[in-house]
Motif scaffolding. Structure first.
Motif, mmCIF file in Angstrom:
data_model
loop_
_atom_site.group_PDB
_atom_site.id
_atom_site.type_symbol
_atom_site.label_atom_id
_atom_site.label_comp_id
_atom_site.label_asym_id
_atom_site.label_seq_id
_atom_site.Cartn_x
_atom_site.Cartn_y
_atom_site.Cartn_z
ATOM 1 N N LEU A 132 25.873 41.795 -58.229
ATOM 2 C CA LEU A 132 25.861 43.853 -56.591
ATOM 3 C C LEU A 132 24.659 44.446 -57.268
ATOM 4 N N ALA A 133 24.236 44.879 -55.770
ATOM 5 C CA ALA A 133 22.539 44.667 -55.424
ATOM 6 C C ALA A 133 22.936 45.985 -54.503
ATOM 7 N N PHE A 134 22.010 47.279 -54.931
ATOM 8 C CA PHE A 134 22.759 48.259 -53.431
ATOM 9 C C PHE A 134 20.932 48.330 -52.458
ATOM 10 N N ASP A 135 21.222 48.536 -51.393
ATOM 11 C CA ASP A 135 19.649 48.903 -50.406
ATOM 12 C C ASP A 135 19.539 50.191 -50.842
ATOM 13 N N ARG A 136 20.923 50.970 -51.357
ATOM 14 C CA ARG A 136 20.281 52.440 -51.623
ATOM 15 C C ARG A 136 21.569 52.748 -52.263
ATOM 16 N N ILE A 137 20.838 54.123 -53.278
ATOM 17 C CA ILE A 137 21.715 54.752 -53.643
ATOM 18 C C ILE A 137 21.524 56.342 -53.915
ATOM 19 N N ILE A 138 22.428 57.344 -54.237
ATOM 20 C CA ILE A 138 22.486 58.305 -52.902
ATOM 21 C C ILE A 138 23.226 58.922 -55.262
ATOM 22 N N ALA A 139 22.988 59.506 -55.568
ATOM 23 C CA ALA A 139 23.198 60.772 -56.837
ATOM 24 C C ALA A 139 23.471 61.868 -57.159
ATOM 25 N N SER A 140 24.428 62.379 -57.314
ATOM 26 C CA SER A 140 24.424 64.091 -57.647
ATOM 27 C C SER A 140 23.083 64.387 -59.284
ATOM 28 N N PRO A 141 23.010 65.293 -58.777
ATOM 29 C CA PRO A 141 21.518 65.472 -60.122
ATOM 30 C C PRO A 141 22.458 65.722 -61.316
ATOM 31 N N ALA A 142 23.584 65.849 -61.721
ATOM 32 C CA ALA A 142 24.191 67.293 -62.883
ATOM 33 C C ALA A 142 23.290 65.985 -63.568
ATOM 34 N N LEU A 143 23.573 66.018 -65.574
ATOM 35 C CA LEU A 143 22.520 65.390 -66.679
ATOM 36 C C LEU A 143 24.016 64.535 -66.817
ATOM 37 N N ARG A 144 25.391 64.521 -66.825
ATOM 38 C CA ARG A 144 26.926 63.147 -66.536
ATOM 39 C C ARG A 144 26.403 62.398 -66.089
ATOM 40 N N ILE A 145 25.529 63.052 -64.439
ATOM 41 C CA ILE A 145 25.609 61.190 -64.039
ATOM 42 C C ILE A 145 23.825 61.056 -64.373
#
Length: 178
Positions: free
Chosen positions: A46-59
């Motif tokens: 599995l690969a992704f063209d784009r990953i967007i994430a919350s900046p929270a520490l646990r993320i």
């Protein structure tokens, strides 16, 4: 066709004395689950063209674990709007995504991710949706396929849940969630 993957952060620690929820770290089981999910991504190709994430520490720590399991770095865009976002906000982000992105991964929090998975797919008795409806545990990966050629065409009830993998499905010692 567009593929949206949703990954909830791994299990966090409520025992750590932090000032804000934003700064809550992973616990030991969460770190192990993140690494195991990274190995799953690698093993499944599995690969992704784009990953967007919350900046929270646990993320951030979940992503570090994914990278360890994958054996490589991920290119992640951190977006504060994902932190504790509602499904509506998350769906807005998805629909605004560039059409150059075929496979999108959002890494965030509940209840927003769970709600998004449910509103993006039709209410039916499909086994994967039934599992997602029952509970969306920490470090769980859901995959939703939209048939349209553009992200703007992604609409409520128009996606198909094609994957719902919990850490405990891969390693029974990593579940169940409390």
């Amino acid at each position: 066709m567009r593929t949206l993957s949703l990954l909830r952060h791994a299990k966090s620690s409520w025992d750590d004395p932090v000032e804000t929820d934003f700064d809550r770290p992973l616990n030991g089981r969460g770190r192990r689950a993140a690494v195991r999910m990274g190995r799953y991504l690698r093993d499944e190709g599995l690969a992704f063209d784009r990953i967007i994430a919350s900046p929270a520490l646990r993320i951030r720590q979940t992503i570090e674990g994914l990278e360890e399991g994958l054996g490589g770095r991920l290119q992640v865009t951190f977006d504060r709007r994902i932190y504790m976002a509602s499904a509506v906000t998350l769906f807005d982000l998805v629909q605004a995504e560039s059409d150059a992105t075929g496979r999108l991964l959002l890494v965030g929090h509940n209840p927003g991710l769970e709600d998004l998975a449910l509103i993006a797919t039709p209410e039916d008795d499909a086994p994967l949706r039934a599992e997602a409806y029952k509970k969306y545990p920490t470090a769980t990966l859901a995959e939703i396929v939209f048939e349209g050629a553009r992200w703007a065409e992604a609409a409520e009830g128009k996606g198909r849940l094609t994957r719902f993998v919990r850490p405990r499905d891969l390693d029974p010692s990593l579940g169940p969630d409390d």
